[in-house]
Design a protein around this motif. Sequence first.
Motif, PDB file in Angstrom:
ATOM      1  N   GLN A  43      42.335  38.500  46.032  1.00  0.00           N
ATOM      2  CA  GLN A  43      43.723  38.671  46.471  1.00  0.00           C
ATOM      3  C   GLN A  43      44.727  38.485  45.330  1.00  0.00           C
ATOM      4  O   GLN A  43      45.714  39.224  45.247  1.00  0.00           O
ATOM      5  CB  GLN A  43      44.051  37.710  47.607  1.00  0.00           C
ATOM      6  N   THR A  44      44.489  37.497  44.466  1.00  0.00           N
ATOM      7  CA  THR A  44      45.491  37.185  43.441  1.00  0.00           C
ATOM      8  C   THR A  44      45.336  38.013  42.165  1.00  0.00           C
ATOM      9  O   THR A  44      46.330  38.467  41.608  1.00  0.00           O
ATOM     10  CB  THR A  44      45.470  35.682  43.090  1.00  0.00           C
ATOM     11  N   PHE A  45      44.109  38.217  41.704  1.00  0.00           N
ATOM     12  CA  PHE A  45      43.928  38.900  40.426  1.00  0.00           C
ATOM     13  C   PHE A  45      43.701  40.402  40.562  1.00  0.00           C
ATOM     14  O   PHE A  45      44.156  41.164  39.715  1.00  0.00           O
ATOM     15  CB  PHE A  45      42.786  38.268  39.627  1.00  0.00           C
ATOM     16  N   ILE A  46      43.007  40.819  41.604  1.00  0.00           N
ATOM     17  CA  ILE A  46      42.722  42.251  41.757  1.00  0.00           C
ATOM     18  C   ILE A  46      43.820  42.929  42.580  1.00  0.00           C
ATOM     19  O   ILE A  46      44.342  43.968  42.202  1.00  0.00           O
ATOM     20  CB  ILE A  46      41.329  42.470  42.391  1.00  0.00           C
ATOM     21  N   GLU A  47      44.169  42.309  43.709  1.00  0.00           N
ATOM     22  CA  GLU A  47      45.198  42.891  44.576  1.00  0.00           C
ATOM     23  C   GLU A  47      46.607  42.493  44.142  1.00  0.00           C
ATOM     24  O   GLU A  47      47.586  42.962  44.713  1.00  0.00           O
ATOM     25  CB  GLU A  47      44.932  42.455  46.017  1.00  0.00           C
ATOM     26  N   ARG A  48      46.699  41.589  43.184  1.00  0.00           N
ATOM     27  CA  ARG A  48      47.962  41.182  42.556  1.00  0.00           C
ATOM     28  C   ARG A  48      48.955  40.532  43.535  1.00  0.00           C
ATOM     29  O   ARG A  48      50.164  40.740  43.429  1.00  0.00           O
ATOM     30  CB  ARG A  48      48.618  42.350  41.850  1.00  0.00           C
ATOM     31  N   LYS A  49      48.449  39.752  44.474  1.00  0.00           N
ATOM     32  CA  LYS A  49      49.317  38.985  45.365  1.00  0.00           C
ATOM     33  C   LYS A  49      49.663  37.668  44.678  1.00  0.00           C
ATOM     34  O   LYS A  49      48.856  37.134  43.922  1.00  0.00           O
ATOM     35  CB  LYS A  49      48.604  38.652  46.684  1.00  0.00           C
ATOM     36  N   SER A  50      50.827  37.144  44.987  1.00  0.00           N
ATOM     37  CA  SER A  50      51.137  35.801  44.490  1.00  0.00           C
ATOM     38  C   SER A  50      50.399  34.797  45.373  1.00  0.00           C
ATOM     39  O   SER A  50      49.990  35.119  46.499  1.00  0.00           O
ATOM     40  CB  SER A  50      52.643  35.547  44.541  1.00  0.00           C
ATOM     41  N   ASP A  55      46.512  35.744  52.031  1.00  0.00           N
ATOM     42  CA  ASP A  55      46.199  35.786  53.459  1.00  0.00           C
ATOM     43  C   ASP A  55      45.142  34.715  53.745  1.00  0.00           C
ATOM     44  O   ASP A  55      43.942  34.953  53.562  1.00  0.00           O
ATOM     45  CB  ASP A  55      45.688  37.182  53.821  1.00  0.00           C
ATOM     46  N   LEU A  56      45.601  33.557  54.178  1.00  0.00           N
ATOM     47  CA  LEU A  56      44.684  32.434  54.398  1.00  0.00           C
ATOM     48  C   LEU A  56      43.725  32.691  55.552  1.00  0.00           C
ATOM     49  O   LEU A  56      42.581  32.234  55.516  1.00  0.00           O
ATOM     50  CB  LEU A  56      45.466  31.138  54.622  1.00  0.00           C
ATOM     51  N   LYS A  57      44.162  33.443  56.550  1.00  0.00           N
ATOM     52  CA  LYS A  57      43.267  33.776  57.664  1.00  0.00           C
ATOM     53  C   LYS A  57      42.080  34.585  57.141  1.00  0.00           C
ATOM     54  O   LYS A  57      40.935  34.335  57.510  1.00  0.00           O
ATOM     55  CB  LYS A  57      44.023  34.551  58.736  1.00  0.00           C
ATOM     56  N   SER A 168      26.831  30.722  42.326  1.00  0.00           N
ATOM     57  CA  SER A 168      27.686  30.683  41.140  1.00  0.00           C
ATOM     58  C   SER A 168      27.906  32.098  40.603  1.00  0.00           C
ATOM     59  O   SER A 168      29.033  32.491  40.291  1.00  0.00           O
ATOM     60  CB  SER A 168      27.070  29.798  40.059  1.00  0.00           C
ATOM     61  N   VAL A 169      26.840  32.872  40.519  1.00  0.00           N
ATOM     62  CA  VAL A 169      26.967  34.278  40.118  1.00  0.00           C
ATOM     63  C   VAL A 169      27.715  35.051  41.209  1.00  0.00           C
ATOM     64  O   VAL A 169      28.521  35.938  40.929  1.00  0.00           O
ATOM     65  CB  VAL A 169      25.580  34.903  39.851  1.00  0.00           C
ATOM     66  N   ALA A 170      27.474  34.665  42.443  1.00  0.00           N
ATOM     67  CA  ALA A 170      28.081  35.362  43.572  1.00  0.00           C
ATOM     68  C   ALA A 170      29.592  35.175  43.642  1.00  0.00           C
ATOM     69  O   ALA A 170      30.256  35.905  44.369  1.00  0.00           O
ATOM     70  CB  ALA A 170      27.442  34.916  44.884  1.00  0.00           C
ATOM     71  N   LEU A 171      30.128  34.233  42.895  1.00  0.00           N
ATOM     72  CA  LEU A 171      31.583  34.112  42.854  1.00  0.00           C
ATOM     73  C   LEU A 171      32.184  35.464  42.472  1.00  0.00           C
ATOM     74  O   LEU A 171      33.128  35.943  43.100  1.00  0.00           O
ATOM     75  CB  LEU A 171      31.995  33.033  41.854  1.00  0.00           C
ATOM     76  N   PHE A 172      31.600  36.120  41.481  1.00  0.00           N
ATOM     77  CA  PHE A 172      32.069  37.440  41.075  1.00  0.00           C
ATOM     78  C   PHE A 172      31.693  38.498  42.109  1.00  0.00           C
ATOM     79  O   PHE A 172      32.474  39.391  42.409  1.00  0.00           O
ATOM     80  CB  PHE A 172      31.499  37.785  39.695  1.00  0.00           C
ATOM     81  N   TRP A 173      30.494  38.372  42.665  1.00  0.00           N
ATOM     82  CA  TRP A 173      30.040  39.291  43.705  1.00  0.00           C
ATOM     83  C   TRP A 173      30.941  39.182  44.941  1.00  0.00           C
ATOM     84  O   TRP A 173      31.320  40.183  45.538  1.00  0.00           O
ATOM     85  CB  TRP A 173      28.586  39.000  44.053  1.00  0.00           C
ATOM     86  N   ASN A 174      31.289  37.952  45.325  1.00  0.00           N
ATOM     87  CA  ASN A 174      32.153  37.738  46.487  1.00  0.00           C
ATOM     88  C   ASN A 174      33.543  38.311  46.255  1.00  0.00           C
ATOM     89  O   ASN A 174      34.168  38.826  47.184  1.00  0.00           O
ATOM     90  CB  ASN A 174      32.254  36.250  46.815  1.00  0.00           C
ATOM     91  N   THR A 175      34.012  38.235  45.019  1.00  0.00           N
ATOM     92  CA  THR A 175      35.301  38.846  44.685  1.00  0.00           C
ATOM     93  C   THR A 175      35.212  40.355  44.914  1.00  0.00           C
ATOM     94  O   THR A 175      36.095  40.955  45.532  1.00  0.00           O
ATOM     95  CB  THR A 175      35.673  38.531  43.221  1.00  0.00           C
ATOM     96  N   TYR A 176      34.132  40.953  44.446  1.00  0.00           N
ATOM     97  CA  TYR A 176      33.904  42.387  44.649  1.00  0.00           C
ATOM     98  C   TYR A 176      33.819  42.717  46.145  1.00  0.00           C
ATOM     99  O   TYR A 176      34.466  43.657  46.616  1.00  0.00           O
ATOM    100  CB  TYR A 176      32.625  42.819  43.918  1.00  0.00           C
ATOM    101  N   LEU A 177      33.009  41.953  46.895  1.00  0.00           N
ATOM    102  CA  LEU A 177      32.861  42.222  48.331  1.00  0.00           C
ATOM    103  C   LEU A 177      34.184  42.073  49.075  1.00  0.00           C
ATOM    104  O   LEU A 177      34.496  42.877  49.957  1.00  0.00           O
ATOM    105  CB  LEU A 177      31.822  41.301  48.955  1.00  0.00           C
ATOM    106  N   SER A 178      34.944  41.057  48.731  1.00  0.00           N
ATOM    107  CA  SER A 178      36.233  40.861  49.376  1.00  0.00           C
ATOM    108  C   SER A 178      37.158  42.047  49.111  1.00  0.00           C
ATOM    109  O   SER A 178      37.792  42.580  50.018  1.00  0.00           O
ATOM    110  CB  SER A 178      36.880  39.568  48.885  1.00  0.00           C
ATOM    111  N   TRP A 179      37.208  42.464  47.849  1.00  0.00           N
ATOM    112  CA  TRP A 179      38.031  43.616  47.507  1.00  0.00           C
ATOM    113  C   TRP A 179      37.528  44.867  48.231  1.00  0.00           C
ATOM    114  O   TRP A 179      38.305  45.605  48.829  1.00  0.00           O
ATOM    115  CB  TRP A 179      38.009  43.839  45.989  1.00  0.00           C
ATOM    116  N   LYS A 180      36.225  45.091  48.193  1.00  0.00           N
ATOM    117  CA  LYS A 180      35.637  46.307  48.776  1.00  0.00           C
ATOM    118  C   LYS A 180      35.872  46.369  50.280  1.00  0.00           C
ATOM    119  O   LYS A 180      36.194  47.426  50.817  1.00  0.00           O
ATOM    120  CB  LYS A 180      34.131  46.332  48.460  1.00  0.00           C
TER     121      LYS A 180
END
Length: 188
Positions: A43-50, A55-57, A168-180
Amino acid sequence: MQVTIMKARNIFKLYQQALARRPYLVQAIQTGTLMATGDIISQTFIERKSFKDVDLKRTVGFSSIGFFVGGPALRVWYGLLNNHIGSDGKAVALKKVFVDQVVFAPAFLLLILTAVGTLQGKNWENIEKDVEANYLDVLKTNYYVWPWVQLVNFYYIPLQYQVLVVQSVALFWNTYLSWKTNRKRLIE
């Protein structure tokens, strides 16, 4: 410097003790936390939200998938692999990676995509459309990343730390999945 190293050792020792006492709970908490972190990064780095517009929900929903599904499922899965395939050796590690990527990964990714759609409040028809649009791309991306991670994980890492390494590796994977899984919602 030595004080920092000693503090890190003490924290790791506490982690080991908690993991020995309550492996499913500890791994559920770490998976949920890392999935939440991945969503916040998305949300913050890829989608550029402050930070105030996060979106906490959505973050809590993504985290709950890790807490209630991901962490426990991975712990059970790695235990099954260990019990039925073995615990050490190159051939064992290769067999585990093969079974993990042929059986677990496709099913788990389908479950994650379905769970995210459900938590987004989508009806079954829209969840099916999202899965149809994203599943093969996510699975293909999985095959670029996870066989290599799992090979190292299954060959070098003791069973009790395998979920931690993967998450730990999935931190990056989870970022990808969240964005996707939220990309379409961002466009609408």
